[in-house]
Design a protein around this motif. Structure first.
Motif, PDB file in Angstrom:
ATOM      1  N   VAL A  50       0.837  -1.204   0.000  1.00  0.00           N
ATOM      2  CA  VAL A  50       0.000   0.000   0.000  1.00  0.00           C
ATOM      3  C   VAL A  50       0.871   1.253   0.000  1.00  0.00           C
ATOM      4  CG1 VAL A  50      -1.651   1.359   1.378  1.00  0.00           C
ATOM      5  CG2 VAL A  50      -2.026  -1.088   1.042  1.00  0.00           C
ATOM      6  N   ARG A  51       1.883   1.282   0.837  1.00  0.00           N
ATOM      7  CA  ARG A  51       2.743   2.470   0.918  1.00  0.00           C
ATOM      8  C   ARG A  51       3.524   2.689  -0.377  1.00  0.00           C
ATOM      9  NH1 ARG A  51       5.503   1.831   6.712  1.00  0.00           N
ATOM     10  NH2 ARG A  51       6.484   0.216   5.478  1.00  0.00           N
ATOM     11  N   GLY A  52       3.745   1.643  -1.159  1.00  0.00           N
ATOM     12  CA  GLY A  52       4.436   1.767  -2.427  1.00  0.00           C
ATOM     13  C   GLY A  52       3.556   2.255  -3.570  1.00  0.00           C
ATOM     14  N   ASP A  53       2.251   2.269  -3.360  1.00  0.00           N
ATOM     15  CA  ASP A  53       1.326   2.735  -4.386  1.00  0.00           C
ATOM     16  C   ASP A  53       1.342   4.261  -4.428  1.00  0.00           C
ATOM     17  OD1 ASP A  53      -1.189   1.883  -6.150  1.00  0.00           O
ATOM     18  OD2 ASP A  53      -1.707   3.699  -5.014  1.00  0.00           O
ATOM     19  N   PRO A  54       1.435   4.871  -5.621  1.00  0.00           N
ATOM     20  CA  PRO A  54       1.538   6.326  -5.694  1.00  0.00           C
ATOM     21  C   PRO A  54       0.329   7.084  -5.129  1.00  0.00           C
ATOM     22  CG  PRO A  54       1.444   5.354  -7.907  1.00  0.00           C
ATOM     23  CD  PRO A  54       1.516   4.230  -6.926  1.00  0.00           C
ATOM     24  N   VAL A  55      -0.843   6.490  -5.182  1.00  0.00           N
ATOM     25  CA  VAL A  55      -2.026   7.162  -4.639  1.00  0.00           C
ATOM     26  C   VAL A  55      -2.290   6.708  -3.202  1.00  0.00           C
ATOM     27  CG1 VAL A  55      -4.518   7.496  -4.887  1.00  0.00           C
ATOM     28  CG2 VAL A  55      -3.051   7.462  -6.914  1.00  0.00           C
ATOM     29  N   ALA A  56      -2.445   5.415  -3.005  1.00  0.00           N
ATOM     30  CA  ALA A  56      -2.771   4.892  -1.667  1.00  0.00           C
ATOM     31  C   ALA A  56      -1.652   5.173  -0.665  1.00  0.00           C
ATOM     32  CB  ALA A  56      -3.043   3.392  -1.732  1.00  0.00           C
ATOM     33  N   GLY A  57      -0.431   5.222  -1.140  1.00  0.00           N
ATOM     34  CA  GLY A  57       0.699   5.456  -0.247  1.00  0.00           C
ATOM     35  C   GLY A  57       0.675   6.804   0.437  1.00  0.00           C
ATOM     36  N   ARG A  58      -0.113   7.746  -0.096  1.00  0.00           N
ATOM     37  CA  ARG A  58      -0.221   9.076   0.528  1.00  0.00           C
ATOM     38  C   ARG A  58      -1.345   9.157   1.559  1.00  0.00           C
ATOM     39  NH1 ARG A  58      -1.521  12.696  -3.853  1.00  0.00           N
ATOM     40  NH2 ARG A  58      -1.839  10.918  -5.210  1.00  0.00           N
ATOM     41  N   LEU A  59      -2.158   8.112   1.646  1.00  0.00           N
ATOM     42  CA  LEU A  59      -3.295   8.118   2.565  1.00  0.00           C
ATOM     43  C   LEU A  59      -2.906   7.607   3.941  1.00  0.00           C
ATOM     44  CD1 LEU A  59      -5.923   6.533   0.135  1.00  0.00           C
ATOM     45  CD2 LEU A  59      -5.574   8.967   0.624  1.00  0.00           C
ATOM     46  N   SER A  60      -3.654   8.035   4.952  1.00  0.00           N
ATOM     47  CA  SER A  60      -3.474   7.491   6.297  1.00  0.00           C
ATOM     48  C   SER A  60      -4.013   6.069   6.320  1.00  0.00           C
ATOM     49  CB  SER A  60      -4.224   8.334   7.329  1.00  0.00           C
ATOM     50  OG  SER A  60      -3.671   9.626   7.396  1.00  0.00           O
ATOM     51  N   LEU A  61      -3.403   5.219   7.121  1.00  0.00           N
ATOM     52  CA  LEU A  61      -3.793   3.816   7.181  1.00  0.00           C
ATOM     53  C   LEU A  61      -4.518   3.530   8.491  1.00  0.00           C
ATOM     54  CD1 LEU A  61      -3.593   1.024   5.836  1.00  0.00           C
ATOM     55  CD2 LEU A  61      -1.428   0.715   7.011  1.00  0.00           C
ATOM     56  N   GLY A  62      -5.724   3.008   8.372  1.00  0.00           N
ATOM     57  CA  GLY A  62      -6.492   2.568   9.522  1.00  0.00           C
ATOM     58  C   GLY A  62      -6.813   1.095   9.351  1.00  0.00           C
ATOM     59  N   LEU A  63      -7.015   0.400  10.457  1.00  0.00           N
ATOM     60  CA  LEU A  63      -7.297  -1.034  10.413  1.00  0.00           C
ATOM     61  C   LEU A  63      -8.621  -1.336  11.090  1.00  0.00           C
ATOM     62  CD1 LEU A  63      -3.834  -2.522  11.493  1.00  0.00           C
ATOM     63  CD2 LEU A  63      -4.689  -2.175   9.164  1.00  0.00           C
ATOM     64  N   PHE A  64      -9.318  -2.322  10.552  1.00  0.00           N
ATOM     65  CA  PHE A  64     -10.488  -2.912  11.199  1.00  0.00           C
ATOM     66  C   PHE A  64     -10.200  -4.393  11.286  1.00  0.00           C
ATOM     67  CE2 PHE A  64     -14.312  -5.419  11.013  1.00  0.00           C
ATOM     68  CZ  PHE A  64     -15.114  -4.814  11.952  1.00  0.00           C
ATOM     69  N   GLY A  65     -10.268  -4.938  12.481  1.00  0.00           N
ATOM     70  CA  GLY A  65     -10.030  -6.360  12.648  1.00  0.00           C
ATOM     71  C   GLY A  65     -11.034  -6.968  13.595  1.00  0.00           C
ATOM     72  N   ALA A  66     -11.424  -8.190  13.296  1.00  0.00           N
ATOM     73  CA  ALA A  66     -12.328  -8.941  14.159  1.00  0.00           C
ATOM     74  C   ALA A  66     -11.653 -10.251  14.521  1.00  0.00           C
ATOM     75  CB  ALA A  66     -13.648  -9.202  13.450  1.00  0.00           C
ATOM     76  N   GLY A  67     -11.918 -10.730  15.717  1.00  0.00           N
ATOM     77  CA  GLY A  67     -11.338 -11.998  16.151  1.00  0.00           C
ATOM     78  C   GLY A  67      -9.833 -11.966  16.094  1.00  0.00           C
ATOM     79  N   THR A  68      -9.258 -12.984  15.491  1.00  0.00           N
ATOM     80  CA  THR A  68      -7.813 -13.081  15.370  1.00  0.00           C
ATOM     81  C   THR A  68      -7.260 -11.941  14.522  1.00  0.00           C
ATOM     82  OG1 THR A  68      -8.023 -15.475  15.526  1.00  0.00           O
ATOM     83  CG2 THR A  68      -5.935 -14.644  14.733  1.00  0.00           C
ATOM     84  N   GLY A  69      -8.035 -11.452  13.570  1.00  0.00           N
ATOM     85  CA  GLY A  69      -7.597 -10.346  12.720  1.00  0.00           C
ATOM     86  C   GLY A  69      -7.249  -9.101  13.513  1.00  0.00           C
ATOM     87  N   ALA A  70      -7.940  -8.863  14.611  1.00  0.00           N
ATOM     88  CA  ALA A  70      -7.615  -7.707  15.447  1.00  0.00           C
ATOM     89  C   ALA A  70      -6.256  -7.897  16.116  1.00  0.00           C
ATOM     90  CB  ALA A  70      -8.699  -7.491  16.501  1.00  0.00           C
ATOM     91  N   ALA A  71      -5.987  -9.102  16.567  1.00  0.00           N
ATOM     92  CA  ALA A  71      -4.685  -9.388  17.169  1.00  0.00           C
ATOM     93  C   ALA A  71      -3.569  -9.198  16.153  1.00  0.00           C
ATOM     94  CB  ALA A  71      -4.662 -10.809  17.735  1.00  0.00           C
ATOM     95  N   VAL A  72      -3.800  -9.639  14.933  1.00  0.00           N
ATOM     96  CA  VAL A  72      -2.814  -9.478  13.863  1.00  0.00           C
ATOM     97  C   VAL A  72      -2.593  -7.990  13.582  1.00  0.00           C
ATOM     98  CG1 VAL A  72      -2.368  -9.911  11.410  1.00  0.00           C
ATOM     99  CG2 VAL A  72      -3.302 -11.729  12.865  1.00  0.00           C
ATOM    100  N   GLY A  73      -3.655  -7.219  13.569  1.00  0.00           N
ATOM    101  CA  GLY A  73      -3.527  -5.779  13.352  1.00  0.00           C
ATOM    102  C   GLY A  73      -2.667  -5.116  14.411  1.00  0.00           C
ATOM    103  N   VAL A  74      -2.876  -5.486  15.656  1.00  0.00           N
ATOM    104  CA  VAL A  74      -2.057  -4.933  16.748  1.00  0.00           C
ATOM    105  C   VAL A  74      -0.599  -5.329  16.561  1.00  0.00           C
ATOM    106  CG1 VAL A  74      -1.568  -5.088  19.234  1.00  0.00           C
ATOM    107  CG2 VAL A  74      -3.915  -4.718  18.430  1.00  0.00           C
TER     108      VAL A  74
END
Length: 132
Positions: free
Chosen positions: A50-74
């Motif tokens: 994402v950070r390497g993409d010329p457009v998306a790389g300029r955006l702030s990154l937020g995460l949504f995670g549920a269950g194990t996905g939240a642990a992975v996000g942390v």
């Protein structure tokens, strides 16, 4: 959830941490759905993409995670300080990364609904790959 965010002009990216083959193995063994390190490596690679993409790389990154996905996000946010600007955890299994929580530096909204029953990863997966 993604549709509502897209309608509000937020970009979204849904990530399956496990390949279809791994999901088949995990359906019987349950061993991969708790492999926080494997899934964290994959999320970190996604951050880089994402950070390497010329457009998306300029955006702030937020995460949504549920269950194990939240642990992975942390875990990924702690491994890449300053990359994740905010996180939402819905019924997250944050006990899996309790040692990393003190190092998590971004705002986090915790959405909880009560006690989880027994069932480990199976119950955490709930709605399927979209939860992660």
């Amino acid at each position: 959830m993604a549709e509502a965010l897209n309608d509000a002009d937020y970009a979204t990216l849904l990530i399956d941490f496990l390949t279809p083959e791994e999901q088949e193995i995990d359906a019987t063994s349950g061993e991969l759905c708790a492999n926080i390190e494997l899934m964290t490596e994959r999320l970190l690679a996604t951050f880089d993409w994402v950070r390497g993409d010329p457009v998306a790389g300029r955006l702030s990154l937020g995460l949504f995670g549920a269950g194990t996905g939240a642990a992975v996000g942390v875990a990924a946010a702690v491994a890449s300080p300053g990359v994740v600007r905010a996180m939402v955890s819905r019924g997250g299994s944050l006990e899996l990364v309790s040692d990393r929580l003190p190092k998590f530096q971004s705002p986090m909204l915790l959405i909880v609904a009560g006690e989880r029953g027994a069932g480990g990863c199976q119950q955490q997966r709930g709605g399927g790959p979209a939860d992660g």
